[in-house]
Design an enzyme around this catalytic site. Structure first.
Site, short mmCIF file in Angstrom:
data_model
loop_
_atom_site.label_atom_id
_atom_site.label_comp_id
_atom_site.label_asym_id
_atom_site.label_seq_id
_atom_site.Cartn_x
_atom_site.Cartn_y
_atom_site.Cartn_z
N TYR A 1 0.84 -1.20 0.00
CA TYR A 1 0.00 0.00 0.00
C TYR A 1 0.87 1.25 0.00
CZ TYR A 1 -3.90 -3.12 1.09
OH TYR A 1 -4.84 -4.13 1.04
N ASN B 1 -12.57 -0.32 -5.05
CA ASN B 1 -12.32 -0.50 -6.49
C ASN B 1 -13.56 -1.12 -7.15
OD1 ASN B 1 -11.39 -1.20 -9.03
ND2 ASN B 1 -10.01 -2.80 -8.30
N CYS C 1 -6.50 -4.91 -7.75
CA CYS C 1 -6.22 -4.50 -6.37
C CYS C 1 -5.83 -5.68 -5.49
CB CYS C 1 -7.42 -3.76 -5.78
SG CYS C 1 -8.98 -4.63 -5.90
N HIS C 2 -6.06 -6.92 -5.98
CA HIS C 2 -5.62 -8.09 -5.19
C HIS C 2 -4.10 -8.17 -5.12
CE1 HIS C 2 -5.83 -9.47 -9.42
NE2 HIS C 2 -4.80 -10.25 -9.10
N GLU D 1 -1.70 -16.36 -10.03
CA GLU D 1 -0.68 -15.59 -10.74
C GLU D 1 0.74 -15.98 -10.32
OE1 GLU D 1 -1.45 -11.43 -10.37
OE2 GLU D 1 -3.47 -11.57 -11.20
#
Length: 203
Positions: A143, A166, A174-175, A201
């Site tokens: 962040y 979001n 945003c993850h 991912e």
């Protein structure tokens, strides 16, 4: 109907199956599009992190919502904040649906769809723009780092709020934003969904 006609016969005549409803929805969507009566099209899709509602305007994808957000609430919000002319029109979202399917099967690492940002503004929009362009697939950012990218290094809490609100999660990733201590932090779709997306991912 005569008074002697059995109620069960009337009920049988009024039964409509799913195929009939689908055809009716398609006709309504086509008519609404032709007559410019449709401002927000939506559909639901299945995914490894649960059902998703995706919605778009003529400008682009405007909303991705997790089932836990309450889709009736989401649709009411879209009607209030954008336009009451909201209709389920799956064909309008075929493109983004295919890209989501490719993402969840590992064949896509970047979304290529137009985005409608009208549900975000100011610093939150700046954060989400940086998130969409600067935090790549398979990576994470804190962040604090994202606050720096957005030009306000001390605005860590505001970055958290931008991520939490979001309107286009997954597509605007945003993850991928985590706490400086390595903790996941909160997520609109829940921490389990966030962990699953990061695992997908390889981040």
């Amino acid at each position: 109907m005569s008074s002697a006609e059995p109620a069960t016969e009337l009920s049988t005549r009024l039964l409509v199956d799913d195929a009939d409803l689908a055809r009716l929805r398609a006709r309504l969507a086509a008519a609404a599009q032709t007559q410019t009566l449709l401002d927000v099209a939506y559909r639901t899709v299945d995914s490894p992190v649960g059902g998703l509602l995706v919605a778009a305007t003529d400008r682009g994808l405007v909303r991705v919502a997790f089932a836990g957000e309450g889709w009736d609430t989401v649709l009411q919000s879209l009607a209030t904040r954008i336009s009451p002319r909201v209709l389920e029109a799956p064909a309008r979202l075929d493109g983004v649906t295919r890209q989501l399917e490719d993402y969840f099967t590992g064949r896509r690492h970047h979304f290529d769809v137009a985005l409608d940002w009208q549900l975000s503004a100011g610093f939150r929009l700046s954060v989400l723009n940086h998130l969409a362009t600067d935090v790549a697939y398979g990576t994470t950012a804190s962040y604090a780092a994202l606050a720096g990218l957005a030009g306000s290094p001390r605005a860590v809490r505001a970055v958290g709020t931008a991520c939490a609100t979001n309107p286009i999660p997954i597509v605007v990733p945003c993850h991928r934003v985590v706490r400086s201590d390595g903790g996941l932090g909160s997520y609109r779709g829940g921490t389990e969904a966030k962990a699953a997306l990061l695992a997908l991912e390889g981040a």
